[in-house]
Design an enzyme around this catalytic site. Structure first.
Site, mmCIF file in Angstrom:
data_model
loop_
_atom_site.group_PDB
_atom_site.id
_atom_site.type_symbol
_atom_site.label_atom_id
_atom_site.label_comp_id
_atom_site.label_asym_id
_atom_site.label_seq_id
_atom_site.Cartn_x
_atom_site.Cartn_y
_atom_site.Cartn_z
ATOM 1 N N SER A 76 0.498 9.839 30.484
ATOM 2 C CA SER A 76 1.275 8.783 29.846
ATOM 3 C C SER A 76 2.090 8.060 30.917
ATOM 4 C CB SER A 76 2.191 9.382 28.773
ATOM 5 O OG SER A 76 2.914 8.376 28.087
ATOM 6 N N CYS A 77 2.602 6.884 30.572
ATOM 7 C CA CYS A 77 3.470 6.131 31.487
ATOM 8 C C CYS A 77 4.232 5.107 30.648
ATOM 9 C CB CYS A 77 2.662 5.479 32.607
ATOM 10 S SG CYS A 77 1.460 4.250 32.034
ATOM 11 N N GLY A 78 4.485 3.921 31.191
ATOM 12 C CA GLY A 78 5.188 2.904 30.426
ATOM 13 C C GLY A 78 4.306 2.173 29.442
ATOM 14 N N GLY B 148 0.460 2.495 29.871
ATOM 15 C CA GLY B 148 -0.925 2.912 30.035
ATOM 16 C C GLY B 148 -1.590 2.467 31.317
ATOM 17 N N TRP C 62 4.647 4.940 26.672
ATOM 18 C CA TRP C 62 6.049 4.889 26.259
ATOM 19 C C TRP C 62 6.378 3.617 25.477
ATOM 20 C CZ3 TRP C 62 8.711 8.924 25.602
ATOM 21 C CH2 TRP C 62 10.075 8.829 25.312
#
Length: 285
Positions: A241-243, A245, A270
């Protein structure tokens, strides 16, 4: 001429330069920048690019047009049509690069893998490495490309949704790794998107994508293996996961290089999780 095969999911500039004119090869520029950078990847591609490179726009064109979330993976039909318009066939080997080194190109790599195309790799060091070696560039206006024939076949194992992430956070056989900075993960730094809460998912671990890179290049495989081994077992399923994708795909690429097989990217990341009041968020390291 012999059929071309990629040596791995990461190729260097020398390999690309040696095979640049092979008829089985397609080069894609997938440059994308955070809005605060005030840079336009497509405009930069128009100004200079690796010879023959086509622009892969996952932010405005090759995305789900119905989702309120940024650059979500499109369906098979839209992906197939968009990729064919770039002159790509199913038999092609694809090398993707970006103008930052390694930043957004892994997102395109992951999209092709999620759509069933295995012969795709990222250029280690990206355009900066190509420029440093003073290799040839194209600066003329890009010409038209003949249409290709591409049929996508969605591989759901490469993709995770919010419900699957919720389940994975409670499952000892899975691990969720967050590629955002430690400050954003802990909640010390605010999220850049309005209305998105700071913090992280309960049970997720932080692995900032920059810790997998050195000067725009992926760290050597033994180092990647060591970094990942500290956070997950080889047999665990990994969800990245990240901000939004994009940098999650850097973690996914690193895990793939390190020999992990069960890898998915949480596409909403996120932007979805932190923006939903029903999903749990905690703060702290």
């Amino acid at each position: 001429m012999n059929r071309l095969e990629l040596p791995s999911a990461l190729v260097d500039r020398d390999w690309l330069a040696a095979h640049l004119t092979h008829p089985d090869l397609v080069v894609l520029d997938a440059s994308w920048h955070m809005p605060a950078a005030n840079r336009d990847g497509e405009q930069e591609w128009h100004r200079q690019r690796i010879p023959g490179a086509r622009f892969f726009d996952f932010d405005s064109r090759i995305k789900d047009p119905h989702s309120p979330l940024p650059h979500m993976l499109p369906d098979e039909t839209l992906f197939s049509r968009s990729v064919a318009e770039l002159g790509i066939d199913n038999h092609h080997c694809i090398v993707v690069y970006d103008s930052s080194g390694i930043f957004s190109a892994p997102r395109a790599w992951w999209m092709f893998r999620a759509m069933g195309h295995e012969q795709v790799a990222v250029l280690d060091g990206g355009l900066p490495a190509w420029l440093d070696a003073k290799l040839p560039l194209e600066r003329d206006e890009p010409g038209p490309v003949a249409g290709g024939h591409f049929v996508a076949r969605l591989q759901s194992a490469w993709i995770a949704n919010a419900g699957q992430v919720e389940a994975a956070l409670q499952d000892e056989g899975s691990r969720v790794l967050d590629a955002r900075s430690r400050e954003r993960f802990s909640g010390e730094a605010p999220d850049p998107r309005p209305g998105v809460r700071p913090g992280h998912m309960p049970g997720a671990l932080c692995l900032p994508f920059g810790e997998l890179l050195a000067q725009g290049h992926m760290l050597p495989r033994p180092v990647l293996e060591q970094k990942l081994a500290a956070l997950l077992a080889q047999e665990q399923r990994l969800i990245c996961s990240c901000g939004s994708g994009v940098t999650a795909a850097i973690v996914a690429l690193a895990a793939h290089i390190a020999g992990h097989e069960a890898i998915a990217v949480y596409d909403g990341s996120w932007a979805e999780w932190g923006g939903s009041s029903r999903l749990p968020v905690i703060q702290g390291p």
